[in-house]
Each structure stands twice: as C-alpha cells, then as structure tokens.
Design an enzyme around this catalytic site. Structure first.
Site, PDB file in Angstrom:
ATOM      1  N   TYR A 104     -36.434   8.639 -12.902  1.00  0.00           N
ATOM      2  CA  TYR A 104     -35.398   9.675 -12.853  1.00  0.00           C
ATOM      3  C   TYR A 104     -35.097  10.087 -11.416  1.00  0.00           C
ATOM      4  O   TYR A 104     -36.013  10.249 -10.612  1.00  0.00           O
ATOM      5  CB  TYR A 104     -35.880  10.919 -13.616  1.00  0.00           C
ATOM      6  CG  TYR A 104     -36.139  10.643 -15.084  1.00  0.00           C
ATOM      7  CD1 TYR A 104     -35.097  10.396 -15.969  1.00  0.00           C
ATOM      8  CD2 TYR A 104     -37.442  10.637 -15.570  1.00  0.00           C
ATOM      9  CE1 TYR A 104     -35.335  10.134 -17.304  1.00  0.00           C
ATOM     10  CE2 TYR A 104     -37.698  10.383 -16.909  1.00  0.00           C
ATOM     11  CZ  TYR A 104     -36.635  10.130 -17.772  1.00  0.00           C
ATOM     12  OH  TYR A 104     -36.878   9.869 -19.088  1.00  0.00           O
ATOM     13  N   MET A 109     -43.056  11.976 -17.870  1.00  0.00           N
ATOM     14  CA  MET A 109     -43.769  12.658 -18.952  1.00  0.00           C
ATOM     15  C   MET A 109     -44.721  11.702 -19.704  1.00  0.00           C
ATOM     16  O   MET A 109     -45.871  12.029 -19.956  1.00  0.00           O
ATOM     17  CB  MET A 109     -42.777  13.282 -19.925  1.00  0.00           C
ATOM     18  CG  MET A 109     -43.456  14.116 -20.994  1.00  0.00           C
ATOM     19  SD  MET A 109     -42.233  14.978 -21.971  1.00  0.00           S
ATOM     20  CE  MET A 109     -43.265  15.818 -23.124  1.00  0.00           C
ATOM     21  N   LYS A 118     -67.378  27.630 -20.934  1.00  0.00           N
ATOM     22  CA  LYS A 118     -66.058  28.240 -21.110  1.00  0.00           C
ATOM     23  C   LYS A 118     -64.951  27.188 -21.241  1.00  0.00           C
ATOM     24  O   LYS A 118     -65.127  26.037 -20.841  1.00  0.00           O
ATOM     25  CB  LYS A 118     -65.769  29.239 -19.989  1.00  0.00           C
ATOM     26  CG  LYS A 118     -65.677  28.667 -18.617  1.00  0.00           C
ATOM     27  CD  LYS A 118     -65.520  29.814 -17.621  1.00  0.00           C
ATOM     28  CE  LYS A 118     -64.982  29.294 -16.320  1.00  0.00           C
ATOM     29  NZ  LYS A 118     -64.686  30.358 -15.375  1.00  0.00           N
TER      30      LYS A 118
END
Ligand code: PLP
Length: 354
Positions: free
Chosen positions: A254, A300, A30
């Site tokens: 950040y 990110m 799956k």
C-alpha cells in the site's frame, strides 16, 4: 498454511529451572502470564518448585487459586472485593494509609503486604513511618478486627537503567527503611526485586522472594546480559506463500510501502500486524532456511521479505525464536519485550504447545 505461535513446553520449564536455581521466587503472572497462558504457566512453574504467584487483577488471582490450591497468591493491586479475597485466600497489597483508614473494618482477617512507594510513584505508602503507624493502629485492635500484616514489598522502577543512579537510590531507600521497620514487625514475606534487580544483585539478604516476570518468560531485562541468561521457548513463524519479482523502480504494498532500487525477489509471507507483530518489527530481519533476510513491508495479514534464489513458496519464515529473539528486537527499539508478547494475536495465530 497459517502463521503459528509455538511454545516448547520442555524448553520453557528447563529455562525456569535454569533462571531460578535454588532461589525462592514469586512468579509474576499478570496479563495472562505475559500472554503465555495462565494454565500452562502455572503448571510449568509449580513443576519447577515455584508456589508463590502474583498478579494485578483479582479475576486472574482467583483463576490462579483454582489452578494452584496450595500456593500463595498475592494481588499486587488493591481490591475492595473483600469477600472474594477471603473466599479464595488471596493475599493483597495494602497501598496507602488512606486505603487502610477507608476499609479498616473490611480488611479484618485479610492477609496484606505493605507496599512502599519508592521512586516508581505508582502505588504504596510514601514513608516507612506511615507503615509503622498502620502497624501500630492495627496492633491496638482486638485480634478478630486486625488484618494479618504478613508481608512488605516494593517495586523498582530503574533496575534496568545503568546511565542514571536512580536504582541505587531506590535500593538504598528500600533497604534502609526495611532494616528500620523489621525491628518493629516480623514480616514473613519480603519481596522487591524484578528480573533486572535479581540478575544485577542476586536475592537481597533477608528477602523471602525475588518477584520475577520477564526472565522466566525467556527475555533479558537489559541488553548487556548474554542471551544465555534466559532461553526463549516461543517461536512465531509463518510461510512464504508466493515469490514476486519486481523490476527496478516498481513499488509493492500500500502507498509505495516498498520500492525496489534494483530487480528484487520479494517473498510474500502470511503474517502481519493483525497477528500482533509490532509495526516497528518490519525494520529488521526474519529467518528463512537458517538465513536472515530483511523485512521490507508489514501489512495487516502479510509482509514482504527481500529474498534470494534460495527461498521458494512454502518455506517457513521465523519471526521470533531463540535464534531471533524478542529481546534482540526490544534492544533494537521495536518495543518492550512484554509489549510484543502481549500483542501477539492468539485468535489468528495457530497456537500450539509442543
Ligand atoms: C509489581 C511488579 N513486580 C514485578 C514485576 C516483574 O518485572 P519483570 O518482568 O521485569 O521481572 C512487574 C512487572 O512489570 C511488576 O509490575
């Protein structure tokens, strides 16, 4: 330089052989083979002698059929796309009396495995008596209107739990009901065990297959197992793109993501949560030049790692490999094995099968 997702094909196949030994296994495919890729995984499993596959999505089942024309393909979720099931010779779960009664005519000629609900309560018949009723109703139909009830199965929800007795309960309920129903019907396919149950108990007597996922893909299902039980053939790596020096009390990243308490060398590394590294992974270490260093912040597309003088720009940074495994991080609460595997971004990571 780019961060990489690198799969060692030989190591993957050797691990499959090591895990299954001479036991009959239905490989769980799956979510694109736990995100390893259906094409690669089907070929690897076939090479190791596995010829029975299961998934939850019909589209995947059809692709598996194309890749493995002679295999048994089992769909673990019900589908009402009966023509496609017929056309591609896909066997399917029968999840309830209600489904049977609603689609009795359409089910004619299809091969089904009766599903027992058990303690997971996700799908399946509530009782073995309900399954027996369906078998009897089906037997009364003219042959051409009958479905072919070839299998019976369940899925354990607690096989990797040791603090509670629920695995023993679900196991007992399954084995007792199975013994009863087998007096009334000859099932060719009987499968219940995921990786954890298979490792704990070995294949149950009379079962045609263990239905294995994560252990085939290189992660331990529970933490008390030695790492040697399965080998992680996947490496996720990145690169040190710069070294920055921070004075005490200076912050980086950040919103003060990291604040140095003393003079600190930070390696800036070209991988982040945009590449699918779970945010919680940043509480732990990575490997650079065979040594573990703490990750200090994850953004990110970058992360910061606190390093010493041995680390320089251009060095390789290992986020996951067989030396710093996904299951190690799972057991440190980073997220489930399959969660991290599924999250890895194959569009931004350079994907290589070597
Ligand atoms: C129905 C079913 N069977 C078997 C498996 C395989 O479980 P594991 O990956 O723990 O071996 C799964 C995975 O979640 C599943 O949903």
């Amino acid at each position: 330089m780019t961060a990489r997702w690198i799969l060692d094909a030989n190591a993957f196949k050797q691990n499959v052989s090591h895990v299954i030994g001479d036991q009959p296994v239905m490989a769980v495919m799956k979510n694109n083979a736990y995100h390893y890729g259906l094409d690669f995984a089907i070929h690897a499993f076939l090479e190791q002698g596995i010829n029975t596959f299961s998934t939850t999505v019909l589209r995947e089942a059809v692709r598996i059929r194309a890749l493995a024309p002679d295999a048994i393909v089992f769909l673990m979720n019900p589908s009402t796309e009966f023509n496609i099931l017929h056309e591609h010779d896909i066997q399917m779960t029968l999840p309830s009396t209600e489904f049977y009664l609603t689609y009795k005519h359409e089910l004619a000629g299809l091969t089904v495995h009766l599903e027992y609900e058990n303690l997971l309560h996700r799908s399946g018949f509530h009782t073995f008596d309900e399954m027996l009723d369906v078998i009897e109703t089906n037997n009364l139909l003219p042959l051409e209107d009958q479905m072919n009830i070839t299998g019976i199965w369940t899925h354990f929800g607690y096989a990797d739990e040791f603090e509670v007795s629920d695995y023993d309960k679900e196991k007992e309920s399954w084995l007792k009901g199975l013994a009863m129903i087998r007096h009334h019907h000859d099932f060719k396919k009987i499968h219940a065990q995921n990786s954890a149950s298979f490792v704990r108990d070995g294949l149950f007597p009379g079962h045609s297959h263990a239905r294995l996922g994560i252990i085939l893909y290189g992660s331990r299902p529970y933490s008390s197992l030695p790492e040697s039980i399965t080998h992680q053939a996947l490496t996720v790596s990145a690169n040190v793109i710069q070294i920055r020096l921070l004075d005490a009390d200076q912050s980086a990243g950040y919103s003060f993501a990291f604040t140095a308490v003393h003079e600190t060398r930070l390696a800036v590394v070209d991988i982040g949560y945009g590449d699918g590294i779970l945010r919680t992974r940043s509480k732990h270490e990575c490997i650079i030049n065979n040594k573990r260093y703490p990750i200090r912040a994850l953004m990110m597309s970058h992360m910061f790692v606190e390093v010493d003088d041995d680390v320089k720009a251009g060095d390789e940074v290992i986020i996951y490999s067989n030396d710093i495994r996904i299951d190690e991080m799972t057991f440190k609460s980073v997220g489930a094995n399959s969660e991290q595997l599924s999250a890895l971004n194959h569009h931004s990571l350079l994907k290589e099968i070597i």
